[in-house]
Design an enzyme around this catalytic site. Structure first.
Site, PDB file in Angstrom:
ATOM      1  N   SER A 157       0.842  -1.195   0.000  1.00 55.36           N
ATOM      2  CA  SER A 157       0.000   0.000   0.000  1.00 55.36           C
ATOM      3  C   SER A 157       0.879   1.247   0.000  1.00 55.36           C
ATOM      4  O   SER A 157       2.110   1.169  -0.045  1.00 55.36           O
ATOM      5  CB  SER A 157      -0.905   0.008   1.231  1.00 55.36           C
ATOM      6  OG  SER A 157      -0.136   0.128   2.422  1.00 55.36           O
ATOM      7  N   LYS A 158       0.233   2.418   0.077  1.00 54.79           N
ATOM      8  CA  LYS A 158       0.944   3.687   0.019  1.00 54.79           C
ATOM      9  C   LYS A 158       1.981   3.807   1.137  1.00 54.79           C
ATOM     10  O   LYS A 158       3.020   4.430   0.955  1.00 54.79           O
ATOM     11  CB  LYS A 158      -0.048   4.842   0.115  1.00 54.79           C
ATOM     12  CG  LYS A 158      -0.997   4.941  -1.066  1.00 54.79           C
ATOM     13  CD  LYS A 158      -1.972   6.096  -0.874  1.00 54.79           C
ATOM     14  CE  LYS A 158      -2.951   6.183  -2.039  1.00 54.79           C
ATOM     15  NZ  LYS A 158      -3.932   7.275  -1.859  1.00 54.79           N
ATOM     16  N   ARG A 159       1.689   3.217   2.285  1.00 56.62           N
ATOM     17  CA  ARG A 159       2.608   3.390   3.418  1.00 56.62           C
ATOM     18  C   ARG A 159       3.940   2.672   3.195  1.00 56.62           C
ATOM     19  O   ARG A 159       4.902   2.907   3.922  1.00 56.62           O
ATOM     20  CB  ARG A 159       1.961   2.870   4.704  1.00 56.62           C
ATOM     21  CG  ARG A 159       1.825   1.359   4.784  1.00 56.62           C
ATOM     22  CD  ARG A 159       1.220   0.928   6.118  1.00 56.62           C
ATOM     23  NE  ARG A 159       1.166  -0.511   6.250  1.00 56.62           N
ATOM     24  CZ  ARG A 159       0.196  -1.275   5.768  1.00 56.62           C
ATOM     25  NH1 ARG A 159      -0.808  -0.712   5.097  1.00 56.62           N
ATOM     26  NH2 ARG A 159       0.208  -2.581   5.944  1.00 56.62           N
ATOM     27  N   HIS A 160       4.006   1.802   2.180  1.00 56.71           N
ATOM     28  CA  HIS A 160       5.229   1.062   1.926  1.00 56.71           C
ATOM     29  C   HIS A 160       6.175   1.786   0.985  1.00 56.71           C
ATOM     30  O   HIS A 160       7.247   1.264   0.670  1.00 56.71           O
ATOM     31  CB  HIS A 160       4.904  -0.326   1.349  1.00 56.71           C
ATOM     32  CG  HIS A 160       4.195  -1.222   2.321  1.00 56.71           C
ATOM     33  ND1 HIS A 160       2.914  -1.679   2.108  1.00 56.71           N
ATOM     34  CD2 HIS A 160       4.573  -1.719   3.513  1.00 56.71           C
ATOM     35  CE1 HIS A 160       2.549  -2.438   3.129  1.00 56.71           C
ATOM     36  NE2 HIS A 160       3.543  -2.476   3.990  1.00 56.71           N
TER      37      HIS A 160
END
Length: 466
Positions: free
Chosen positions: A238-241
């Site tokens: 996801s974006k947090r990665h």
């Protein structure tokens, strides 16, 4: 029959890593088989699709070199064709108008849950011939009543679906717009797609799409559903990665071939080989050898692979990739013309750089002299070294030949006479004086590229810092 694959992104967001790997696998299979790769933009979600996202998809594919043979096709430009096929299916009885309201369908499913049954549309409008006043119908596909639909997936093997578990799918909404599963089927049929390679989150859509193709009398393509990519924490990527758009990896200084090399290995291997050229990927890749299990995204592995690709390019080849990044840090064409040749600088930095951004930052010092050194480095290595700088300036200025070996000999002599034989006590002050910081490539090679005049000028400016 010639192999024909497709990549069909939806322009509701940017092209991300998972989508790129799917595109890569489709592209590789087509290239390896001497077939055709088709690009299709699935833009029927009008509210969420944007021209900006479409442009980013095309730009990302172009940057990666995943060239397409046909397209891009846009679903919104094919609405007349979808309506034509819907009319054919209604006439053939493989589809029908459903007048049930949303409330009625919800109540139907609630009753089924109460009886312990799987909630599904019960087909009550299948035999209906009369319209219902005040209701604009949807169109449903008449799915088979019994038996099973078998998907012979090239990655997952045989996957069986009981037709009794699959209800009559809506293929056109009440406003007349066709649904995703229907558009995909017509597109794959019309475009002669022989192999559908996509994420395994689409596996449950496959039996319905196969049934519609069979109802149309169309050839069913082979399917290969690739596993998802997980983040380093083993959760869904996801974006947090990290980067959201694949173009962010370009901004971070990754080579396109390195990114593709990294992605091809997320689920596929060829012996113990880690580094692949584009040509090797085409030669060795086989879609039926892709792993079933999900793979984890490893940022450190990506950096390592990028560094390997940077080292394997010729300095001249890497120079072409580096130029935009140098421009971004203020190194203009005129500065490049006045300084050392860029391929020579690249050759000096190749073994030390993991990204083009990192290399550009290191290369900039050869073309733009530091206004002042890093305060910590100046304090640690130059404080109280005025006499040493003066001696260095004199000794280097007296060199008859300005080359790395001669410079190294002078520095060794200075280390013996002024630093108890410790080369670091000479090299580090010199680095800070000419580069502005205590980290640089080998100092003799660095000074050789700077040239005599620039080196002496920087040494004189450094005196002002202390």
């Amino acid at each position: 029959m010639s192999v024909r694959t497709r990549f069909a992104p939806s322009p509701t967001g940017y092209l991300h890593i998972g989508g790129v790997r799917t595109a890569l696998y489709s592209w590789l299979h087509a290239r390896q088989q001497g077939g055709h790769f088709v690009l299709r933009i699935e833009d029927t979600d009008v509210e969420r699709s944007t021209l900006e996202a479409t442009a980013a998809i095309l730009e990302g594919m172009a940057w990666l070199g995943l060239d397409w043979d046909e397209g891009p096709f846009y679903q919104m430009q094919r609405m007349d064709r979808y309506r034509e096929v819907l009319a054919q299916m209604l006439a053939a009885g493989t589809a029908y108008h459903c007048y049930c309201s949303r409330e009625e369908v919800d109540a139907m499913r609630e009753n089924q849950r109460g009886r312990g049954e799987k909630p599904r549309y019960d087909g009550r409008c299948r035999q209906r011939t009369a319209a219902r006043d005040g209701v604009t119908p949807v169109i449903r596909f008449r799915s088979p009543d019994g038996g099973e639909t078998v998907v012979e997936d090239l990655i997952h093997g045989t996957v069986r679906f009981q037709n009794s578990e699959l209800d009559d799918l809506i293929i056109a909404r009440s406003d007349g717009t066709p649904t995703y599963n229907f558009c995909v089927v017509v597109d794959d049929w019309d475009m002669g797609i022989t192999h559908v390679i996509r994420g395994d989150d689409h596996l449950n859509n496959t039996p319905r799409q196969m049934q519609i193709l069979q109802a149309l009398g169309a050839q069913v393509p082979a399917y290969a559903h690739v596993p998802m990519i997980l983040g380093p924490d083993k959760q869904k990527l996801s974006k947090r990665h990290g980067a959201v758009s694949v173009l962010e990896y370009r901004e971070q200084g990754f080579l396109p071939d390195a990114l593709l090399n990294f992605l091809v290995r997320l689920g596929w291997s060829h012996g113990d080989q880690e580094i692949f050229t584009r040509e090797e990927m085409v030669e060795f890749f086989r879609i039926d050898t892709v792993n079933k299990a999900a793979s984890a995204f490893n940022p450190e592995k990506l950096l390592w692979i990028n560094a390997q690709h940077m080292q394997r390019l010729t300095p001249e080849g890497l120079t072409q990739h580096l130029l935009p990044y140098l421009n971004a840090v203020g190194v203009t064409e005129s500065l490049l013309a006045a300084g050392p040749t860029l391929p020579a600088v690249v050759a000096l930095l190749q073994e030390r750089s993991k990204t083009l951004v990192e290399m550009a930052a290191a290369a900039a010092m050869f073309y733009v002299a530091p206004v002042a050194g890093e305060p910590k480095d100046v304090e640690k290595h130059l404080h109280g070294q005025g006499a040493l700088l003066a001696t260095m300036t004199q000794a280097l200025g007296a060199l008859p030949n300005w080359e790395a070996a001669a410079i190294h000999s002078v520095l060794q002599e200075l280390a013996v006479t002024h630093a108890d034989g410790k080369m670091g006590k000479v090299a580090q002050p010199l680095r800070v004086a000419v580069a502005g910081r205590a980290v640089s490539p080998p100092i003799d090679a660095t000074l050789a590229l700077f040239g005599r005049e620039e080196t002496l000028a920087r040494l004189q400016r450094a005196t002002a810092w202390i």
